[in-house]
Write a protein that holds these residues in place. Structure first.
Motif, PDB file in Angstrom:
ATOM      1  N   MET A 181       0.834  -1.199   0.000  1.00  0.00           N
ATOM      2  CA  MET A 181       0.000   0.000   0.000  1.00  0.00           C
ATOM      3  C   MET A 181       0.873   1.255   0.000  1.00  0.00           C
ATOM      4  SD  MET A 181      -3.273  -1.117   0.400  1.00  0.00           S
ATOM      5  CE  MET A 181      -3.881  -2.815   0.552  1.00  0.00           C
ATOM      6  N   PHE A 182       0.615   2.141  -0.956  1.00  0.00           N
ATOM      7  CA  PHE A 182       1.313   3.432  -1.039  1.00  0.00           C
ATOM      8  C   PHE A 182       0.240   4.519  -1.077  1.00  0.00           C
ATOM      9  CE2 PHE A 182       3.813   0.190  -3.198  1.00  0.00           C
ATOM     10  CZ  PHE A 182       5.065   0.329  -2.621  1.00  0.00           C
ATOM     11  N   ALA A 183       0.067   5.219   0.044  1.00  0.00           N
ATOM     12  CA  ALA A 183      -1.020   6.190   0.151  1.00  0.00           C
ATOM     13  C   ALA A 183      -0.475   7.589   0.376  1.00  0.00           C
ATOM     14  CB  ALA A 183      -1.963   5.805   1.290  1.00  0.00           C
ATOM     15  N   ALA A 184      -1.207   8.571  -0.157  1.00  0.00           N
ATOM     16  CA  ALA A 184      -0.838   9.966   0.064  1.00  0.00           C
ATOM     17  C   ALA A 184      -2.101  10.815   0.184  1.00  0.00           C
ATOM     18  CB  ALA A 184       0.029  10.494  -1.071  1.00  0.00           C
ATOM     19  N   LYS A 185      -2.078  11.718   1.163  1.00  0.00           N
ATOM     20  CA  LYS A 185      -3.138  12.723   1.249  1.00  0.00           C
ATOM     21  C   LYS A 185      -2.903  13.766   0.163  1.00  0.00           C
ATOM     22  CE  LYS A 185      -3.486  12.366   6.310  1.00  0.00           C
ATOM     23  NZ  LYS A 185      -3.379  13.108   7.591  1.00  0.00           N
ATOM     24  N   ILE A 186      -3.981  14.232  -0.427  1.00  0.00           N
ATOM     25  CA  ILE A 186      -3.907  15.290  -1.436  1.00  0.00           C
ATOM     26  C   ILE A 186      -4.679  16.487  -0.905  1.00  0.00           C
ATOM     27  CG2 ILE A 186      -4.354  15.952  -3.823  1.00  0.00           C
ATOM     28  CD1 ILE A 186      -4.381  13.008  -4.561  1.00  0.00           C
ATOM     29  N   HIS A 187      -3.971  17.569  -0.639  1.00  0.00           N
ATOM     30  CA  HIS A 187      -4.588  18.815  -0.198  1.00  0.00           C
ATOM     31  C   HIS A 187      -4.614  19.779  -1.386  1.00  0.00           C
ATOM     32  CE1 HIS A 187      -4.341  17.599   4.056  1.00  0.00           C
ATOM     33  NE2 HIS A 187      -3.140  17.122   3.760  1.00  0.00           N
TER      34      HIS A 187
END
Length: 319
Positions: free
Chosen positions: A224-230
């Motif tokens: 799993m490779f997750a990133a928040k996008i603001h």
């Protein structure tokens, strides 16, 4: 043994993986099926004595032995470029024969696929993906698909915010005056904005989720490779694709319940790779809105290198 990359001539995402494989000394053959039959010659044989296709693909510069393919990275092949003398029904027939002929021989290759086009196609049907996601324990926005304007108005009126997100069901928008498709961005709609033109085809309306941020979760062979996008711009708050310059990214962990659901979802479809989009509300609930079995991942700088390595590991056959 060769890694076969099936994609068009301009694909920066595939370029990253090819460069990584080259650095490792892994043989790579990049091929665009769209070159068939104009500049790609295919010859394949099968018999009762040999249960797999054997043959060669001869391109302008290199040949590929079908028996030497260890894995296939299926990215974004071009449409078949047919002889200019073919038009109308003849062109349609020739394109269909190419899809089943060359496409079928490639699809029959017994090796690691990332992902097989048949599995991409199944997971890419949004109503199927959403229903499967719910059965796997994931949370989605309330969703309506209809061609009835009255039903659309009633659905939106009953939502807590009385606002819905209209999203196209397919990846290709309608054609403009030049014949080229144009993008259909996500839009916010209220009940009084629904017109009778809704009855012209199927439309998807989803509950509007007031989001704290979005998540792009990329999965490679269970990793799993997750990133928040603001996003800072108003347009990107509605659809992040409209203004990438307004984004900042923050790698993050994935809740255990989401990890479990996503793994079950990808296992159901038989996907080794997928990029999933979530909206996270102020209470921290992850709402799945899109399953992209062949989605982009290179636009998040902090995750570009680890995802590239994970993809190369899978294609190379590294444990």
């Amino acid at each position: 043994m060769t890694v076969l990359v099936l994609t068009g001539p301009k694909d920066a995402t595939a370029d990253l993986v090819i460069a990584e494989l080259n650095d490792r000394g892994v043989p790579v053959h990049r091929l665009d099926p769209g070159d068939f039959p104009k500049s790609l010659i295919a010859t394949a044989r099968i018999s009762s004595q040999r249960g797999s296709w054997d043959g060669r693909l001869r391109g302008e510069h290199r040949d590929l032995d079908l028996g030497h393919v260890r894995s296939v990275y299926y990215r974004r092949p071009s449409e078949y470029r047919l002889h200019p003398d073919l038009s109308g029904p003849d062109a349609e027939w020739a394109a269909a024969e190419a899809r089943v002929g060359l496409g079928g021989v490639l699809a029959a290759l017994e090796c690691t696929w990332l992902n097989h086009p048949r599995r991409n196609a199944a997971a890419g049907v949004k109503p199927v993906a959403l229903a499967t996601a719910v059965r796997c324990g994931l949370t989605i926005p309330e969703t309506l698909i209809t061609n009835d304007p009255a039903e659309a108005r009633a659905f939106i009126s009953k939502l807590p915010s009385q606002v819905a997100a209209y999203k196209a069901l397919g990846t290709r928008g309608p054609s403009g005056v030049d014949g080229e498709p144009y993008a259909l961005w996500t839009t916010k709609v209220r009940a009084n904005e629904i017109t009778d033109q809704v009855n012209l085809t199927a439309h998807q309306f989803q509950e509007w989720i007031p989001k704290a941020y979005e998540i792009r979760l990329t999965v490679v062979a269970g990793q799993m490779f997750a990133a928040k996008i603001h996003s800072t711009s108003d347009a990107a708050q509605v659809d992040i694709r409209t203004d990438y310059d307004s984004h900042t990214y923050e790698p993050c962990d994935v809740p255990r319940s989401v990890t479990s659901g996503v793994r079950e979802l990808l296992g159901t479809f038989g996907l080794r790779y997928a990029a999933l989009d979530f909206l996270v509300n102020q209470q921290g609930t992850w709402h799945l809105v899109d399953v992209n079995p062949n989605g982009q991942w290179g636009f998040i700088p902090e995750l570009r290198a680890p995802i590239t390595r994970a993809l190369a590991d899978l294609l190379e056959g590294t444990p």
